[in-house]
Design an enzyme around this catalytic site. Sequence first.
Site, mmCIF file in Angstrom:
data_model
loop_
_atom_site.group_PDB
_atom_site.id
_atom_site.type_symbol
_atom_site.label_atom_id
_atom_site.label_comp_id
_atom_site.label_asym_id
_atom_site.label_seq_id
_atom_site.Cartn_x
_atom_site.Cartn_y
_atom_site.Cartn_z
ATOM 1 N N GLU A 64 0.818 -1.216 0.000
ATOM 2 C CA GLU A 64 0.000 0.000 0.000
ATOM 3 C C GLU A 64 0.848 1.260 0.000
ATOM 4 O O GLU A 64 1.935 1.283 0.582
ATOM 5 C CB GLU A 64 -0.878 0.020 1.266
ATOM 6 C CG GLU A 64 -1.849 -1.129 1.322
ATOM 7 C CD GLU A 64 -2.448 -1.352 2.709
ATOM 8 O OE1 GLU A 64 -3.600 -1.796 2.776
ATOM 9 O OE2 GLU A 64 -1.771 -1.093 3.713
ATOM 10 N N LYS A 77 3.765 6.897 2.950
ATOM 11 C CA LYS A 77 4.380 5.686 3.483
ATOM 12 C C LYS A 77 4.148 4.546 2.498
ATOM 13 O O LYS A 77 3.054 4.439 1.933
ATOM 14 C CB LYS A 77 3.777 5.341 4.843
ATOM 15 C CG LYS A 77 4.348 4.052 5.458
ATOM 16 C CD LYS A 77 3.939 3.877 6.913
ATOM 17 C CE LYS A 77 2.592 3.232 7.042
ATOM 18 N NZ LYS A 77 2.280 2.886 8.450
ATOM 19 N N THR A 92 5.505 -9.401 9.122
ATOM 20 C CA THR A 92 4.200 -9.247 8.474
ATOM 21 C C THR A 92 4.108 -7.856 7.843
ATOM 22 O O THR A 92 3.619 -7.694 6.725
ATOM 23 C CB THR A 92 3.066 -9.412 9.516
ATOM 24 O OG1 THR A 92 3.146 -10.732 10.046
ATOM 25 C CG2 THR A 92 1.696 -9.209 8.894
ATOM 26 N N GLN A 148 3.414 -5.908 16.922
ATOM 27 C CA GLN A 148 2.853 -4.640 17.423
ATOM 28 C C GLN A 148 2.599 -4.670 18.938
ATOM 29 O O GLN A 148 2.399 -3.623 19.556
ATOM 30 C CB GLN A 148 1.504 -4.319 16.740
ATOM 31 C CG GLN A 148 1.483 -4.441 15.229
ATOM 32 C CD GLN A 148 2.444 -3.501 14.543
ATOM 33 O OE1 GLN A 148 2.576 -2.333 14.927
ATOM 34 N NE2 GLN A 148 3.153 -3.990 13.548
ATOM 35 N N ASP A 169 -2.299 -15.245 22.624
ATOM 36 C CA ASP A 169 -2.034 -15.460 21.193
ATOM 37 C C ASP A 169 -2.305 -16.935 20.931
ATOM 38 O O ASP A 169 -2.077 -17.778 21.807
ATOM 39 C CB ASP A 169 -0.572 -15.113 20.868
ATOM 40 C CG ASP A 169 -0.306 -14.989 19.371
ATOM 41 O OD1 ASP A 169 -0.044 -13.856 18.907
ATOM 42 O OD2 ASP A 169 -0.351 -16.032 18.658
ATOM 43 N N ASP A 235 -7.553 -4.881 8.913
ATOM 44 C CA ASP A 235 -7.229 -3.638 8.204
ATOM 45 C C ASP A 235 -7.129 -3.842 6.695
ATOM 46 O O ASP A 235 -6.402 -3.140 6.012
ATOM 47 C CB ASP A 235 -5.934 -3.023 8.776
ATOM 48 C CG ASP A 235 -4.733 -3.936 8.617
ATOM 49 O OD1 ASP A 235 -4.913 -5.086 8.164
ATOM 50 O OD2 ASP A 235 -3.609 -3.522 8.936
ATOM 51 N N SER A 300 -9.689 0.613 14.106
ATOM 52 C CA SER A 300 -8.461 1.201 13.545
ATOM 53 C C SER A 300 -8.000 0.449 12.297
ATOM 54 O O SER A 300 -7.947 -0.786 12.295
ATOM 55 C CB SER A 300 -7.367 1.142 14.615
ATOM 56 O OG SER A 300 -6.093 1.221 14.037
HETATM 57 P P1 NAD Z 1 2.409 -10.354 13.548
HETATM 58 O O1 NAD Z 1 2.286 -11.353 12.445
HETATM 59 O O2 NAD Z 1 3.772 -10.036 14.071
HETATM 60 O O3 NAD Z 1 1.531 -10.842 14.803
HETATM 61 C C1 NAD Z 1 0.229 -11.299 14.667
HETATM 62 C C2 NAD Z 1 -0.042 -12.311 15.784
HETATM 63 O O4 NAD Z 1 -1.432 -12.700 15.710
HETATM 64 C C3 NAD Z 1 0.778 -13.600 15.654
HETATM 65 O O5 NAD Z 1 1.533 -13.808 16.828
HETATM 66 C C4 NAD Z 1 -0.297 -14.680 15.448
HETATM 67 O O6 NAD Z 1 0.031 -15.913 16.067
HETATM 68 C C5 NAD Z 1 -1.501 -14.033 16.124
HETATM 69 N N1 NAD Z 1 -2.802 -14.573 15.704
HETATM 70 C C6 NAD Z 1 -3.247 -14.828 14.427
HETATM 71 N N2 NAD Z 1 -4.494 -15.318 14.479
HETATM 72 C C7 NAD Z 1 -4.857 -15.360 15.788
HETATM 73 C C8 NAD Z 1 -6.021 -15.782 16.482
HETATM 74 N N3 NAD Z 1 -7.069 -16.263 15.806
HETATM 75 N N4 NAD Z 1 -6.053 -15.658 17.842
HETATM 76 C C9 NAD Z 1 -4.996 -15.187 18.527
HETATM 77 N N5 NAD Z 1 -3.832 -14.795 17.924
HETATM 78 C C10 NAD Z 1 -3.775 -14.882 16.581
HETATM 79 O O7 NAD Z 1 1.676 -9.046 13.044
HETATM 80 P P2 NAD Z 1 1.749 -7.553 13.637
HETATM 81 O O8 NAD Z 1 2.817 -6.770 12.967
HETATM 82 O O9 NAD Z 1 1.717 -7.616 15.125
HETATM 83 O O10 NAD Z 1 0.370 -6.993 13.062
HETATM 84 C C11 NAD Z 1 -0.856 -7.521 13.517
HETATM 85 C C12 NAD Z 1 -1.971 -6.997 12.645
HETATM 86 O O11 NAD Z 1 -2.127 -5.594 12.851
HETATM 87 C C13 NAD Z 1 -1.741 -7.173 11.152
HETATM 88 O O12 NAD Z 1 -2.952 -7.634 10.574
HETATM 89 C C14 NAD Z 1 -1.415 -5.793 10.645
HETATM 90 O O13 NAD Z 1 -1.818 -5.607 9.304
HETATM 91 C C15 NAD Z 1 -2.231 -4.947 11.593
HETATM 92 N N6 NAD Z 1 -1.733 -3.577 11.752
HETATM 93 C C16 NAD Z 1 -2.654 -2.590 11.824
HETATM 94 C C17 NAD Z 1 -2.222 -1.291 12.006
HETATM 95 C C18 NAD Z 1 -3.230 -0.187 12.133
HETATM 96 O O14 NAD Z 1 -2.873 0.973 12.031
HETATM 97 N N7 NAD Z 1 -4.473 -0.502 12.396
HETATM 98 C C19 NAD Z 1 -0.858 -0.982 12.056
HETATM 99 C C20 NAD Z 1 0.057 -2.038 12.024
HETATM 100 C C21 NAD Z 1 -0.384 -3.339 11.869
#
Ligand code: NAD
Length: 348
Positions: A64, A77, A92, A148, A169, A235, A300
């Site tokens: 994106e 970005k 990710t 995150q 998790d 998202d 968000s």
């Molecule tokens: P990541 O892959 O490092 O972590 C995601 C975690 O979710 C993993 O540890 C995974 O095991 C866990 N998970 C997946 N399905 C699950 C479930 N059903 N129950 C419990 N845990 C589960 O990813 P990240 O960098 O931490 O990002 C997480 C999400 O946040 C992504 O989808 C990313 O796109 C989104 N994000 C959103 C924003 C925003 O501004 N809203 C910003 C950054 C990231």
Amino acid sequence: MSQPSEKALVPFVSVDNMMRLVHHIGVEQVLIDLTRYVEEDFRRWEQFDKTPRVASHSDVGVIELMPTSDGEAYGFKYVNGHPKNTAEGLQTVTAFGLLADVYTGYPVLLTEMTILTALRTAATSAMAAKYLAPKDTDTMAMIGNGAQSEFQSLAMKAIMGVKTVRLYDKDPAATAKCAANLAGSGLTVVSCSSPEEAIEGAHILTTCTADKQYATILSDNMVGAGVHINAIGGDCPGKTELAKGILERSDVFVEFPPQTRIEGEIQQMPEDFAVTELWQVITGAKQGRRDARQTTLFDSVGFAIEDFSALRYIRDKVAETSFHEDLDMLADPDDPRDLFGMLQRAKV
Ligand code: NAD
């Protein structure tokens, strides 16, 4: 806005320098500062160019571009989202971004934004919670303990005064990692074996899971009245975390509705589903939390103005420090029309 240097060199903040800068200031102080910068920009929301981000989807992820401008500076970005990456030893989400001077069009900052995105997303969550979470919030649930999660937890500590974080998790190794990283942070960390256990006694429920599909991280019967839900992970089109029933009985707050209706939890709802824009709560034009029984939801997705705020913050901080290198990324001949001559003179 500052002018580019005579040689038109562009300050570049590498991942190493970003980490040095964050430690120099302190992680929690950065989160507090960023919350202030994001809040300042949400207050002047109407000054910005706004467009849903430009997304290129594939079967495995999304890439994106997120642009915006306040008329003086322009920022964008580049960010990806690839849930399958962690299994391959990759992030990710990775990102970098650029800030430019609208008057000359010259870039004034190029920076890594993988760490910065985690910081700005956490700061934005905490800013929303400031206006929406119930009073005297001291316990949060953090569901999804990936990249995150520590940032999200620390921002709620620094800005909301949260004392206890309850982690869950689906992968216990992620919870163990998050708990170890938060040890010594001043937060009481409780590792849980189910989402139901994680939300016990929590006033803020943060979901931040990654899966390129509709998921139900929180089902309707799990969520009691009076909590604030911070839904970060859903998202993208086709990627949500909450049962529809929760949306039906919550007051839903969003960043930029045209983008959130495509990407957020509310993609499950009809197009005219009522939402409140967060910036209007911050300016006082709309009400945030009304009473203790109300369930609030920050849906968000991450919006370009938050990245702009983060770029602005790094530009200001980098100007005071040496945590950058200068990049020769702009061809800028002394005679602006003699680009070819400059190339010729460089021939060895
Ligand atoms: P990541 O892959 O490092 O972590 C995601 C975690 O979710 C993993 O540890 C995974 O095991 C866990 N998970 C997946 N399905 C699950 C479930 N059903 N129950 C419990 N845990 C589960 O990813 P990240 O960098 O931490 O990002 C997480 C999400 O946040 C992504 O989808 C990313 O796109 C989104 N994000 C959103 C924003 C925003 O501004 N809203 C910003 C950054 C990231």
